[in-house]
Design a protein around this motif. Structure first.
Motif, short mmCIF file in Angstrom:
data_model
loop_
_atom_site.label_atom_id
_atom_site.label_comp_id
_atom_site.label_asym_id
_atom_site.label_seq_id
_atom_site.Cartn_x
_atom_site.Cartn_y
_atom_site.Cartn_z
N ARG A 78 0.82 -1.22 0.00
CA ARG A 78 0.00 0.00 0.00
C ARG A 78 0.85 1.27 0.00
NH1 ARG A 78 -3.82 -3.17 3.60
NH2 ARG A 78 -2.01 -3.16 4.94
N ILE A 79 1.78 1.37 0.97
CA ILE A 79 2.56 2.61 1.08
C ILE A 79 3.57 2.73 -0.05
CG2 ILE A 79 4.15 3.92 2.55
CD1 ILE A 79 2.72 2.64 5.00
N ASN A 121 9.23 -6.61 -4.71
CA ASN A 121 8.23 -7.14 -3.79
C ASN A 121 8.28 -8.65 -3.84
OD1 ASN A 121 6.02 -5.91 -2.05
ND2 ASN A 121 4.95 -7.62 -3.01
N ARG A 122 7.88 -9.27 -2.74
CA ARG A 122 7.85 -10.74 -2.67
C ARG A 122 6.97 -11.30 -3.78
NH1 ARG A 122 5.86 -12.50 3.03
NH2 ARG A 122 4.21 -11.29 2.08
N SER A 142 13.16 -12.28 7.11
CA SER A 142 13.87 -12.18 5.83
C SER A 142 14.24 -10.75 5.44
CB SER A 142 13.07 -12.85 4.71
OG SER A 142 11.88 -12.15 4.52
N THR A 168 10.94 4.76 6.15
CA THR A 168 9.77 5.11 6.97
C THR A 168 9.06 3.83 7.40
OG1 THR A 168 8.42 5.31 4.97
CG2 THR A 168 9.33 7.36 5.85
N ASP A 212 12.72 7.72 9.61
CA ASP A 212 11.66 8.10 10.56
C ASP A 212 11.56 7.06 11.68
OD1 ASP A 212 9.38 9.68 11.42
OD2 ASP A 212 8.10 8.04 10.72
N TRP A 271 3.14 8.45 10.42
CA TRP A 271 1.73 8.02 10.55
C TRP A 271 0.85 9.06 11.24
CZ3 TRP A 271 -0.77 7.27 15.40
CH2 TRP A 271 0.05 7.55 16.50
P1 NAD Z 1 1.63 -3.63 3.04
O1 NAD Z 1 1.43 -4.94 3.71
O2 NAD Z 1 0.52 -3.06 2.22
O3 NAD Z 1 2.93 -3.70 2.10
C1 NAD Z 1 4.12 -4.37 2.44
C2 NAD Z 1 4.63 -5.05 1.18
O4 NAD Z 1 5.87 -5.68 1.48
C3 NAD Z 1 3.68 -6.18 0.67
O5 NAD Z 1 3.40 -5.95 -0.70
C4 NAD Z 1 4.48 -7.46 0.88
O6 NAD Z 1 4.24 -8.41 -0.13
C5 NAD Z 1 5.89 -6.94 0.81
N1 NAD Z 1 6.86 -7.82 1.46
C6 NAD Z 1 6.72 -8.55 2.58
N2 NAD Z 1 7.85 -9.22 2.83
C7 NAD Z 1 8.71 -8.93 1.84
C8 NAD Z 1 10.03 -9.32 1.53
N3 NAD Z 1 10.69 -10.20 2.31
N4 NAD Z 1 10.61 -8.81 0.45
C9 NAD Z 1 9.94 -7.95 -0.36
N5 NAD Z 1 8.69 -7.54 -0.13
C10 NAD Z 1 8.09 -8.02 0.96
O7 NAD Z 1 2.07 -2.64 4.19
P2 NAD Z 1 2.04 -1.04 4.14
O8 NAD Z 1 0.74 -0.56 4.68
O9 NAD Z 1 2.50 -0.58 2.81
O10 NAD Z 1 3.14 -0.71 5.25
C11 NAD Z 1 4.53 -0.96 5.00
C12 NAD Z 1 5.32 -0.78 6.28
O11 NAD Z 1 5.29 0.59 6.67
C13 NAD Z 1 4.72 -1.52 7.50
O12 NAD Z 1 5.24 -2.82 7.58
C14 NAD Z 1 5.14 -0.67 8.66
O13 NAD Z 1 6.31 -1.24 9.23
C15 NAD Z 1 5.49 0.67 8.06
N6 NAD Z 1 4.69 1.80 8.58
C16 NAD Z 1 5.33 2.85 9.14
C17 NAD Z 1 4.64 3.95 9.61
C18 NAD Z 1 5.36 5.15 10.20
O14 NAD Z 1 4.72 5.95 10.89
N7 NAD Z 1 6.63 5.35 9.97
C19 NAD Z 1 3.23 3.95 9.52
C20 NAD Z 1 2.57 2.86 8.93
C21 NAD Z 1 3.32 1.77 8.45
#
Ligand code: NAD
Length: 320
Positions: A159-160, A179-180, A215, A237, A263, A290
């Motif tokens: 998503r992010i 991405n995985r 991983s 982030t 961050d 966030w």
């Molecule tokens: P998400 O689950 O939508 O996306 C994460 C992506 O990473 C997925 O597409 C997944 O397939 C991929 N992934 C998982 N393991 C992997 C690997 N080993 N290699 C490659 N890709 C891999 O999550 P999101 O909502 O996009 O959030 C991402 C991260 O942002 C969260 O895990 C969280 O740690 C972080 N986050 C930080 C803040 C902040 O305030 N700084 C706020 C929200 C989220």
């Protein structure tokens, strides 16, 4: 129904209302709770519902709060909960999966723009009177960089990662995504999936958006940094544990990594001896990507909706 919020301050330091939850039961809100199991057990007491953001709920706690039926995590990540024990004890756990995507993507670009223009430093210099002493109509204290045509590698294209790519493409950046799993419908002229090696080799900017797992832990380490372009910019982030911080410090001090903006760090709040604290060319913010009012408001709404759905026996956002 007795309900306790263990650490409500970061979600609502006073600018939001707990009304949505208050309408559903008898709510006690603690700004913070000491992490010691003894204190947590005492604070939960006979409550049926508990909300936690970062206060851990391990087996030792869960087995000693017999009335507890529901845990609402005030975040997306739920690694602080012993899920297996919660399931064994028939305690339902919910989280908030998508509340801050746009805020985090926006903040990521904010960090990138800061590395390109050093707006904060230039403002400070002007306020310190440097412009009034300037011989020219303008001055700059750091190199300035345009993004259009450069390449941004995004590790974790969920998503992010995708929301960041959208904004980055509007600045003229080309995206290399790792991405995985892969959804090829997301590819375009300016956005391609690549393997990690290619991403490291070709990116001018690398931004981390994958979760912290076995991983991905320490994925930014000395060996992988040696594969990157000299002077690459790094943004994190996501989670501090993705980076080997002492190795990044060395790479920043040597100039291998041109700039880093993070961050999140490995232990929060940041420890005094964190190697990044005195690193060259490093921007650090206190885990605020966030925390816009919009995204906290959204979270508050989802937290209430989760509990309402549980009460009406149609639970949503369950951790299985
Ligand atoms: P998400 O689950 O939508 O996306 C994460 C992506 O990473 C997925 O597409 C997944 O397939 C991929 N992934 C998982 N393991 C992997 C690997 N080993 N290699 C490659 N890709 C891999 O999550 P999101 O909502 O996009 O959030 C991402 C991260 O942002 C969260 O895990 C969280 O740690 C972080 N986050 C930080 C803040 C902040 O305030 N700084 C706020 C929200 C989220």
């Amino acid at each position: 129904m007795n309900m306790v919020v263990l650490d409500g301050y970061t979600l609502n330091p006073g600018d939001l209302t707990w009304e949505g939850l208050q309408q559903l039961g008898d709510l006690k809100v603690y700004d913070r709770t000491d992490f010691s199991p003894k204190t947590v057990i005492k604070t939960i007491g006979d409550a049926e519902v508990v909300f936690t953001n970062k206060v851990p709920l391990p087996k030792e706690v869960l087995t000693q709060v017999p009335n507890l039926k529901y845990i609402g995590v005030l975040a997306t990540g739920y690694n602080i909960i012993d899920i297996e024990t919660a399931h064994e004890l028939n305690i339902l756990v919910t989280n908030v999966p998508d509340y801050s995507t746009n805020s985090v993507a926006q903040f990521t670009m904010g960090l990138l723009l800061e590395m390109c223009h050093h707006i904060g430093d230039h403002n400070k210099a002007v306020m310190n009177g440097e412009w009034t002493k300037s011989l020219d109509f303008c001055f700059w204290n750091t190199p300035l960089m345009e993004l259009a045509g450069k390449t941004m590698g995004i590790i974790g294209f969920g998503r992010i990662g995708q929301a960041t790519a959208k904004v980055a493409q509007a600045f003229g950046l080309n995206i290399l995504a790792y991405n995985r799993s892969k959804d090829y419908s997301l590819e375009s002229e300016t956005c391609k999936y690549v393997e990690l090696e290619e991403l490291f080799k070709k990116s001018d900017i690398i931004s981390l958006h994958c979760p912290l797992t076995e991983s991905t832990k320490g994925i930014i380490n000395k060996q992988n940094m040696s594969k990157m372009k000299d002077g690459v910019m790094l943004i994190n982030t996501s989670r501090g544990g993705l980076i080997m911080e002492a190795e990044l410090r060395e790479a920043l001090d040597s100039g291998k990594i041109g700039y880093a903006a993070v961050d999140v760090v490995s232990s929060e709040p940041m420890k005094k001896d964190n190697p990044l604290l005195k690193a060259k060319n490093c921007i650090i913010t206190p885990h605020i990507a966030w925390a816009t009012k919009e995204s906290r408001t959204r979270m508050m709404g989802i937290v209430s909706d989760n509990l309402k759905a549980y009460i009406s026996e149609k639970p949503i956002n369950i951790i299985r």
